[in-house]
Design an enzyme around this catalytic site. Structure first.
Site, mmCIF file in Angstrom:
data_model
loop_
_atom_site.group_PDB
_atom_site.id
_atom_site.type_symbol
_atom_site.label_atom_id
_atom_site.label_comp_id
_atom_site.label_asym_id
_atom_site.label_seq_id
_atom_site.Cartn_x
_atom_site.Cartn_y
_atom_site.Cartn_z
ATOM 1 N N LYS A 1 0.807 -1.212 0.000
ATOM 2 C CA LYS A 1 0.000 0.000 0.000
ATOM 3 C C LYS A 1 0.846 1.271 0.000
ATOM 4 O O LYS A 1 0.452 2.285 -0.568
ATOM 5 C CB LYS A 1 -0.944 -0.009 1.209
ATOM 6 C CG LYS A 1 -1.886 -1.212 1.269
ATOM 7 C CD LYS A 1 -2.812 -1.272 0.065
ATOM 8 C CE LYS A 1 -3.848 -2.371 0.208
ATOM 9 N NZ LYS A 1 -3.307 -3.718 0.109
ATOM 10 N N GLU B 1 -3.178 6.187 7.327
ATOM 11 C CA GLU B 1 -3.533 7.327 6.494
ATOM 12 C C GLU B 1 -4.789 8.003 7.039
ATOM 13 O O GLU B 1 -5.509 7.421 7.866
ATOM 14 C CB GLU B 1 -3.760 6.894 5.042
ATOM 15 C CG GLU B 1 -4.939 5.969 4.841
ATOM 16 C CD GLU B 1 -5.043 5.442 3.409
ATOM 17 O OE1 GLU B 1 -4.054 5.573 2.655
ATOM 18 O OE2 GLU B 1 -6.101 4.912 3.058
ATOM 19 N N ASN C 1 -15.412 -2.661 6.775
ATOM 20 C CA ASN C 1 -14.590 -2.545 5.573
ATOM 21 C C ASN C 1 -14.702 -3.741 4.644
ATOM 22 O O ASN C 1 -13.885 -3.907 3.734
ATOM 23 C CB ASN C 1 -13.122 -2.303 5.929
ATOM 24 C CG ASN C 1 -12.935 -1.043 6.740
ATOM 25 O OD1 ASN C 1 -13.308 0.041 6.312
ATOM 26 N ND2 ASN C 1 -12.385 -1.188 7.935
ATOM 27 N N GLU D 1 -8.858 1.355 -6.999
ATOM 28 C CA GLU D 1 -9.901 1.791 -6.072
ATOM 29 C C GLU D 1 -9.666 3.232 -5.631
ATOM 30 O O GLU D 1 -8.533 3.653 -5.399
ATOM 31 C CB GLU D 1 -9.956 0.865 -4.861
ATOM 32 C CG GLU D 1 -10.209 -0.590 -5.227
ATOM 33 C CD GLU D 1 -10.441 -1.474 -4.012
ATOM 34 O OE1 GLU D 1 -10.242 -0.991 -2.879
ATOM 35 O OE2 GLU D 1 -10.826 -2.641 -4.192
ATOM 36 N N GLU E 1 -6.084 2.149 -3.482
ATOM 37 C CA GLU E 1 -5.168 1.036 -3.701
ATOM 38 C C GLU E 1 -5.460 0.403 -5.053
ATOM 39 O O GLU E 1 -6.474 0.706 -5.689
ATOM 40 C CB GLU E 1 -5.316 -0.025 -2.598
ATOM 41 C CG GLU E 1 -6.692 -0.676 -2.547
ATOM 42 C CD GLU E 1 -6.831 -1.650 -1.389
ATOM 43 O OE1 GLU E 1 -5.857 -1.824 -0.639
ATOM 44 O OE2 GLU E 1 -7.910 -2.237 -1.242
ATOM 45 N N ASN F 1 -5.792 -3.462 -6.601
ATOM 46 C CA ASN F 1 -5.813 -4.902 -6.360
ATOM 47 C C ASN F 1 -5.327 -5.614 -7.613
ATOM 48 O O ASN F 1 -5.925 -5.476 -8.688
ATOM 49 C CB ASN F 1 -7.214 -5.381 -5.997
ATOM 50 C CG ASN F 1 -7.674 -4.829 -4.660
ATOM 51 O OD1 ASN F 1 -8.739 -4.246 -4.547
ATOM 52 N ND2 ASN F 1 -6.862 -5.003 -3.623
ATOM 53 N N PHE G 1 -23.501 -9.584 13.252
ATOM 54 C CA PHE G 1 -22.914 -10.160 12.037
ATOM 55 C C PHE G 1 -21.778 -11.122 12.362
ATOM 56 O O PHE G 1 -20.824 -11.250 11.583
ATOM 57 C CB PHE G 1 -22.409 -9.060 11.096
ATOM 58 C CG PHE G 1 -23.494 -8.148 10.608
ATOM 59 C CD1 PHE G 1 -24.228 -8.464 9.488
ATOM 60 C CD2 PHE G 1 -23.786 -6.974 11.286
ATOM 61 C CE1 PHE G 1 -25.237 -7.627 9.046
ATOM 62 C CE2 PHE G 1 -24.789 -6.126 10.858
ATOM 63 C CZ PHE G 1 -25.513 -6.456 9.734
#
Length: 737
Positions: A149, A233, A272, A312, A325, A327, A396
């Protein structure tokens, strides 16, 4: 030998869930397959997805598997299969030596890594390349450059791509993390440098959260990626997560052809982890889309990237966007891109590029223009829902068990609307704690736009039968029902904003509850008649003076009662009214609603029933029936226990007492099955409300278990390393005097 040939299976027709998910996909016209045999270094639905394309191209496939996946659909669908080792990923799907041995044993010419596992592992890509085997993905150098990253942000800056402010270095300790966070400014996001899929990520708003987030993210990063390095960040508030699919490869002239596809909006996320994705985004203006596509091309050229990949961004409401980022693999959500882009097969594109054939000419012809801002022509709207084995009513948390009943919504070629299901399970498949809990990806497509795509997906969710494990179908249905979602107001904080206290089930309107009660009475009567039982419970009561009425209790015996008049197959018109103490037998009351219920046909072997309510078609599910008249009705995403009673039975039931609720206030219970990793308290220690008690790992995620109250810990029950059941006692409080 651990090599097992499954060639006797390969010529059998694949089941609908294992066939190509899009029935409208045209046959692949390829003069010769790019490879003769490939190995798929993955499992589940993505392995099946690759197998489908390989079969269409005439390529033989090799599946790899762990010992507990030996009968998994992807293993049975492949031409050959090799067992890598025991269930833990480190001993099977992440075991590079075992995968390389499988390549050698089977003579595979290429390896498709899918997503997750080894898909972004440069050492793996480098090693198989050195073996003389093609890696179906980018070069090892591109994986290193964009998989890290920090390095990827530096490369993005060099390519004049907008980036998020942050610390361009590795975090060395919790204290170092706090120091960085205070320099960058809260809130911050801690991320695993080799991460993805929401793993190893934490949003932190103060120093305490940074220290805790550092520990949890480090553990998850090591578990998932074998790389515990982190970076920090600035966290952009209320952004939209928007990404661009690319497919690039060198043509015969040595030039890099770059396809940029229409964007995907992936903002409905939990922890996320993406839950709902769609294409295109309703947020972007044509100007913003064009500029983002231009920056995507600049980045791809700067990296000299070849294969499928995804760039992204975070985009705010003012159309400001920041590189997040890249992928370097096929994304989970690639089906919606295929659906809106004329059924382009991205897996085929990856295979052609990996073989040296470049991007297929027919794909290049889909570009809408020849400037750097051009994207692939697209039409309609597609939405994907990730169906997870988890319990949304309990935060969840992961759910494990076997799929006791599993029926996917049917795909159809009868119209231009499309339902696509990418799954790697069948009825009986075990959902284990070893792997990601995703059951399937359910996609809808409509050429007439987003509103119709939402309706198609909602109907498919109502038809999706999953029993044996908890799942998030009801939650996804509820999101689709929200006006804010329908209006496209979907920033990444959508779920915490709309469900601040968690998900407590689908809330039906008064009208919908009346409809559910009426449908329950009619369908219940039909099914009981088909089973040669009395059609209605009232018929079992001798001399019932009001045998034409039935009481439907939503929520069981002590739930909400409705009075249903004249529910019978011969009379589609019925009345519905809420029960009240002033209700008199034989009277409909001022609040009675007349509606027409028609049944499209009942199959006693299927829980799905098509009904028409005042001319509007709906799908309902009937589950968990028993001889007392109790069953469950699933409708509009709601799952409600229903009890049918005569008026006399209901009057008598009011004299019964509700069962007592178990008092668990003196215990800390495990909310999920998993492994106890560590304790943060000792026996005799006083704890406060919300204080950390322990960490439980489930589905490779680190879950902090916090104290439900203040008090002294009297006893700690299981040992560290123990396997926990859901609701198992972890700690016990001293009794209050």
């Amino acid at each position: 030998s651990n090599h097992r040939n499954l060639s006797t299976v390969v010529n059998e027709p694949l089941s609908p869930s294992a066939d190509h998910p899009n029935p409208t996909l045209p046959p692949i016209a390829s003069p010769s397959p790019p490879f003769q045999k490939i190995l798929i270094a993955n499992r589940g639905e993505i392995a099946l997805r690759v197998i489908r394309t390989c079969r269409a191209l005439g390529i033989k496939t090799v599946a790899v598997h762990s010992t507990i996946d030996v009968r998994s659909p992807h293993v049975l669908a492949a031409d050959e299969a090799v067992c890598l080792g025991p269930a833990p990923t480190s001993e099977s799907y992440l075991n590079i030596d075992a995968v390389c041995d499988a390549i050698t044993a089977t003579g595979a010419q290429a390896v498709h890594p899918g997503y997750g596992f080894l898909s972004e592992n440069a050492d793996f890509a480098r090693r198989i390349t050195e073996m003389g085997v093609n890696f179906v993905g980018p070069s090892p150098s591109a994986i290193v450059a964009m998989g890290d990253k920090i390095t990827s942000k530096q490369i993005a800056r060099e390519a004049n791509v907008a980036v998020i402010p942050g610390y361009d270095g590795f975090v060395s300790s919790p204290d170092h993390a706090v120091e960085i966070a205070e320099e960058v400014g809260y809130p911050v996001m801690i991320k695993a440098t080799a991460g993805g899929g929401g793993k190893g990520m934490r949003i932190c708003r103060n120093a305490a959260e940074v220290k805790e987030g550092y520990q949890l993210s480090t553990a998850e990063a090591k578990s998932f990626f074998g790389d515990e390095r982190l970076f920090i960040e600035r966290y952009v508030e209320k952004p939209h997560h928007i990404e661009f699919q690319v497919l690039s490869g060198r043509n015969g002239n040595g030039e890099l052809d770059i396809l940029v596809f229409p964007e995907r909006e992936c903002s409905i996320q939990r922890r996320n982890q993406k839950v709902i994705e769609e294409s295109p985004s309703v947020l972007l203006t044509p100007e913003t889309r064009k500029e983002m596509a231009r920056q995507v091309r600049s980045l791809v050229r700067n990296v000299d990237y070849e294969s499928a990949g995804t760039v992204e961004f975070l985009v705010d409401e003012e159309q400001n966007f920041f590189f997040l980022e890249m992928n370097t693999r096929l994304q989970v959500e690639h089906p919606i891109t295929e659906l809106v882009s004329g059924n382009v097969d991205l897996v085929r594109g990856m295979l052609e590029v990996a073989s040296g054939g470049g991007v297929p000419e027919e794909y290049l012809a889909l570009l809408d223009g020849d400037d750097d801002g051009a994207i692939v022509r697209h039409s309609g709207h597609a939405i994907e829902a990730r169906i997870y084995a988890e319990d949304p009513l309990r935060g969840f948390l992961p759910s494990i068990g076997s799929l006791l009943q599993y029926i996917e919504p049917e795909t159809s070629e009868e119209s231009d609307n499309i339902i696509r299901v990418d799954s790697g399970v069948v009825c009986g498949t075990p959902i284990t704690p070893y792997y990601d809990p995703m059951i399937s990806k359910l996609c809808s497509f409509s050429p007439r736009g987003r509103a119709e795509a939402i309706d198609i997906l909602a109907d498919a969710l109502d038809r999706y039968v999953i029993e044996g494990v908890g799942h998030n179908v009801a939650f996804v249905s509820d999101v689709l029902r929200q006006k804010t979602f329908q209006d496209g107001a979907t920033p990444t904080n959508y779920i915490p904003t709309h469900y601040p206290d968690g998900f407590s089930g689908v809330s039906l309107t008064d009208e919908e509850r009346e409809e559910l009660a009426a449908v329950a009475a009619v369908v219940g009567g039909w099914r009981m008649a088909l089973l040669d039982q009395p059609p209605l419970p009232s018929a079992t009561v001798p001399d019932d003076e009001d045998g034409d009425e039935i009481i439907v209790c939503l929520g069981g015996m002590f739930g909400e009662p409705f009075v249903i008049g004249s529910p019978s197959p011969e009379s589609p018109s019925i009345t519905v009214r809420p029960w009240s103490t002033s209700s008199e037998p034989g009277t409909s009351g001022n609040s009675a609603r007349m509606m027409e219920i028609r049944i499209g046909g009942i199959d006693p072997t299927s829980p799905v029933v098509d009904v028409s309510i005042d001319g509007v078609e709906k799908a309902v599910q009937i589950q968990r029936e028993d001889t007392t008249g109790m069953f469950a009705v699933k409708m509009h995403g709601a799952d409600i226990d229903v009890l049918l009673m005569s008026r006399t039975e209901y009057e008598l039931s009011k004299h019964m007492q509700e069962p007592p609720i178990r008092d668990t206030s003196g215990f800390v219970l495990s909310p999920m099955p998993g492994t106890l990793m560590s304790y943060a308290v000792e026996e005799g220690q006083h704890v406060e409300l919300g204080q950390e008690i322990c960490i439980v790992e489930a589905m490779k995620m680190q879950n902090v278990i916090r104290s439900p109250r203040a008090g002294a810990v009297a006893k700690i029950h299981p040992l560290v390393g123990s396997s926990l059941r859901a609701d198992e006692v972890i700690a016990e409080f001293e009794k209050d005097e």
